[in-house]
Motif scaffolding. Sequence first.
Motif, mmCIF file in Angstrom:
data_model
loop_
_atom_site.group_PDB
_atom_site.id
_atom_site.type_symbol
_atom_site.label_atom_id
_atom_site.label_comp_id
_atom_site.label_asym_id
_atom_site.label_seq_id
_atom_site.Cartn_x
_atom_site.Cartn_y
_atom_site.Cartn_z
ATOM 1 N N PHE A 11 21.893 78.222 -31.232
ATOM 2 C CA PHE A 11 22.988 78.352 -30.274
ATOM 3 C C PHE A 11 23.508 79.788 -30.321
ATOM 4 N N THR A 12 24.129 80.209 -29.235
ATOM 5 C CA THR A 12 24.639 81.578 -29.139
ATOM 6 C C THR A 12 26.165 81.577 -29.229
ATOM 7 N N GLU A 13 26.719 82.761 -29.397
ATOM 8 C CA GLU A 13 28.173 82.882 -29.383
ATOM 9 C C GLU A 13 28.741 82.391 -28.050
ATOM 10 N N GLN A 14 27.984 82.602 -26.975
ATOM 11 C CA GLN A 14 28.424 82.112 -25.671
ATOM 12 C C GLN A 14 28.458 80.581 -25.646
ATOM 13 N N ASP A 15 27.498 79.943 -26.324
ATOM 14 C CA ASP A 15 27.488 78.478 -26.406
ATOM 15 C C ASP A 15 28.724 77.955 -27.120
ATOM 16 N N LEU A 16 29.239 78.732 -28.070
ATOM 17 C CA LEU A 16 30.363 78.288 -28.885
ATOM 18 C C LEU A 16 31.710 78.733 -28.332
ATOM 19 N N GLY A 52 35.370 76.288 -25.787
ATOM 20 C CA GLY A 52 35.213 74.852 -25.983
ATOM 21 C C GLY A 52 33.784 74.371 -26.070
ATOM 22 N N GLY A 53 32.821 75.261 -25.910
ATOM 23 C CA GLY A 53 31.419 74.895 -26.026
ATOM 24 C C GLY A 53 30.740 74.740 -24.682
ATOM 25 N N SER A 54 29.540 75.287 -24.562
ATOM 26 C CA SER A 54 28.762 75.139 -23.328
ATOM 27 C C SER A 54 28.301 73.704 -23.171
#
Length: 286
Positions: A221-226, A229-231
């Motif tokens: 997972f990426t920082e953007q995913d986290l 609230g989460g992707s």
Amino acid sequence: MKLGRLGVWYSTDKLNGAQLADLIRTVETCGYSAFWYPEARGYESMSLASYLLSKSERLMVGSSIANIYARDAFTAQRAMVSMNSLYGGRFMLGLGVSHIPMVEGLRGHRYDKPVATMRAYLDGIHKDLPADTEAPVLVAALGPKMLALSAEKSMGAVPYNVTPKHTAEAAKILGPNKVLAVEQKVTVETDPARARELGRKELARYLVLPNYRNNWLRLGFTEQDLADGGSDRFIDAMVLWGDADAVRKGLRAHFEAGATHVCLQPVHADGDFAARDRILEALADT
């Protein structure tokens, strides 16, 4: 000590004594083999375990996890031995290093190097333990070093907030004849927006903790995913949703990856215990 295929994980601090007893009866009636509970800001782990065991007849009860900073290793050993003597060998001692806010902020201890600290604690658990006494100890392990320590010094691992990819990696590190009891959040909800709303609410408190964030990044997972609230990709991986068949498929992926036990955490609206029980009933035959 034989741990069956399926268990239930549930946050017990939100329940009073009567509600805990009702939940334990539901879990046992549905045929799950074990009930797992955390230790955070509410109930003390060992006294809660004794209460839960007293409200069940066959159910295994496991701490997931008991904070190693909350009691010394001798006390934890004596609690484990005492409860298994009093309740027919039905208690499993899951141990974890917890998180800096829970150790330093709440308890006022210094949070030391996790693997070295856990190693010393496990040595203390086994010190002077009679040779004929079983030690059903498991470790909350996410990273490879803690998983390797689990294989060396305990009965196995109880990973939390993980995916089948992590389960496969953990199974390789643990090797054969070890318990790999994996927690998985589930909700029987077919509306994507509603399911993800429930998932984001459940995961919010974990997204700020470095231990989990670092493990999710290791898993791809990426920082953007986290962020924020989460992707959707992240939420869908962490909380299985859909009809019962879709959720069962996701649970089977953990077994196919090498899990020996999967503990379901039902995700539902606050206070909607009827929904919780429906989820457990629907998935009991996974």
